[in-house]
Every structure is written in structure tokens, then in C-alpha cells.
Design a protein around this motif. Structure first.
Motif, PDB file in Angstrom:
ATOM      1  N   LYS A  51      -3.918   3.447   0.664  1.00  0.00           N
ATOM      2  CA  LYS A  51      -4.502   2.936  -0.581  1.00  0.00           C
ATOM      3  C   LYS A  51      -3.772   1.648  -0.967  1.00  0.00           C
ATOM      4  CE  LYS A  51      -5.861   4.299  -5.254  1.00  0.00           C
ATOM      5  NZ  LYS A  51      -5.985   5.432  -6.194  1.00  0.00           N
ATOM      6  N   PRO A  52      -4.489   0.528  -0.998  1.00  0.00           N
ATOM      7  CA  PRO A  52      -3.842  -0.739  -1.376  1.00  0.00           C
ATOM      8  C   PRO A  52      -3.405  -0.723  -2.831  1.00  0.00           C
ATOM      9  CG  PRO A  52      -5.971  -1.104  -0.294  1.00  0.00           C
ATOM     10  CD  PRO A  52      -5.900   0.344  -0.636  1.00  0.00           C
ATOM     11  N   PHE A  85       0.839  -1.200   0.000  1.00  0.00           N
ATOM     12  CA  PHE A  85       0.000   0.000   0.000  1.00  0.00           C
ATOM     13  C   PHE A  85       0.870   1.244   0.000  1.00  0.00           C
ATOM     14  CE2 PHE A  85       0.466  -1.169   4.534  1.00  0.00           C
ATOM     15  CZ  PHE A  85       0.905   0.022   5.092  1.00  0.00           C
TER      16      PHE A  85
END
Length: 223
Positions: free
Chosen positions: A185-186, A113
Motif C-alpha cells: 500500500k503506497p 509503502f
């Protein structure tokens, strides 16, 4: 810069997490993990400077943007000596350590991420952020909207009860309970290994500037 071999090494390390094995495979670590990471950090120097001249991208083996591979196991039941991830932080030059506002990249087989914000701030800094949210809620709300639009989600630890001095009916009480202000945010391993990964990270980090600017404002730091 990164290839599947980088993640294959982390898999091998997970199955052989001891100092003797790591020493015997030091060159593989250098070739597959550390060298690509230092090249990535060097390539990110321009984009990071464009985001803010107060953020640092330092491609050094020790004391730079790449976090050390050794675990601090002093207070953990898990005494394995090495981390199974690569951590990179582009932190604020006025910050003393990882607990300062910064941009972050986490690479691991169990999840990658990108992130922005501040993790485990000391009590004085945490209190300053909470009071800023209370006194300047609109800027914080705009930062949250921008993060949501870009696919980021705030993560981290929170208090069970309202922090001292804040009404439990406060409209932003859930935000004030936060102990971390990290937007995550992956990303996939395939994205990490893509030839345009530097450009991708630069664009994604740019989408977090409202949060970063707000946190720096709260902590009386330039941005």
C-alpha cells in the motif's frame, strides 16, 4: 519521529553515494535517519505484539528490524555502496532472514509503502504456499478480499507459465504463478512525517492479518 530532513539526507546520499562522503556525514545519518528509525521500531513493539506475538520488533543498530544501509553489489552492475531507502521488517521469529513472512515499511524519495507477506521464498516454502492455495482456496480468497478492501495490492514476480504440477485451467492459476506474496500500500512522505504515523502503521498492518495468518498456516508456522 521522521521529518523532511530524513528524506533530505537520502537525497544528499543519492548525489554522493560513496564511502568517504558517508563516513564524513555519519552523524547526520545517525541523527536524521537511524535514530528516528530505531525510535519508530521501539514505538511499534506494542502494536506488533498485539498483531502477533510471533512477530519481532527489534530496535538495534545491527541485527534488528532495521535493514542495513549497505547494498549487496556483488552481482549488480551498480556498485554504489549504499541503499537510497530505509527498510524496516517486523519478521516472524521462526524466520531466518528477510525471506520469511513479515510486515515491512519502505521509505524513499521515489516512493514509500507499507507491506505484508513473503518476498522471494525459497522453493520449498513457495511450493508449500502454492499447494495450500490449491487445497485451501477459500481462506486465500478471503485474505485477498480483505486486502483489496483495505487498499492493498499483491505485488512481486510471477512465472510466465503455470508452475509444474498445476493445471493451466486452474481457477487460481494467476495466484499460483506468483513467486512473491507481498501486499503493498503506497503512502506519502507527508504521512510518514505525521505525528500519528505509528498509530497509522499499526492500524494498516492489522488489516493484513488474514494474509499473514494464511501464509503462516501454509508454512506450518504459528501466528
Amino acid at each position: 519521529m521522521y521529518t523532511q530532513q530524513s528524506f533530505d539526507f537520502l537525497t544528499l546520499l543519492a548525489n554522493n553515494n560513496d564511502r568517504e562522503w558517508f563516513k564524513a556525514n555519519q552523524q547526520d545519518y545517525e541523527d536524521r535517519v537511524r535514530t528516528p528509525t530505531l525510535k519508530f521500531i521501539e514505538a511499534m513493539q506494542g502494536p506488533i505484539l498485539n498483531i502477533s506475538p510471533r512477530l519481532t520488533a527489534v530496535p538495534k543498530k545491527v541485527g534488528g528490524s532495521m535493514m542495513r544501509p549497505q547494498r549487496d553489489s556483488r552481482f549488480s552492475k551498480d556498485k554504489s555502496p549504499y541503499k537510497l531507502n530505509v527498510g524496516i521488517q517486523f519478521r516472524h521469529f521462526q524466520g531466518k532472514d528477510v525471506h520469511a513472512p513479515g510486515l515491512y515499511l519502505h521509505l524513499a524519495n521515489d516512493g514509500c509503502f507499507i507491506a505484508a507477506g513473503i518476498w522471494h521464498p525459497e522453493s520449498k516454502a513457495l511450493n508449500a504456499i502454492r499447494h495450500c492455495i490449491d487445497e485451501n482456496p477459500n481462506g486465500y480468497k478471503k485474505a485477498l478480499i480483505a486486502l483489496d478492501k483495505a487498499g492493498f495490492e499483491l505485488s512481486g514476480d510471477s512465472l510466465v507459465r503455470p508452475p509444474r504440477g498445476f493445471d493451466k485451467e486452474h481457477p487460481l492459476i494467476e495466484e499460483l504463478k506468483r513467486k512473491d506474496f507481498i501486499a503493498i500500500k503506497p503512502i506519502s512522505i507527508e504521512q510518514v512525517c505525521d505525528k500519528d504515523f505509528v498509530e497509522y502503521c499499526a492500524k494498516e498492518f492489522e488489516k493484513t492479518t488474514q494474509l499473514m495468518g494464511y501464509l503462516c498456516f501454509a508454512l506450518d508456522l504459528d501466528f
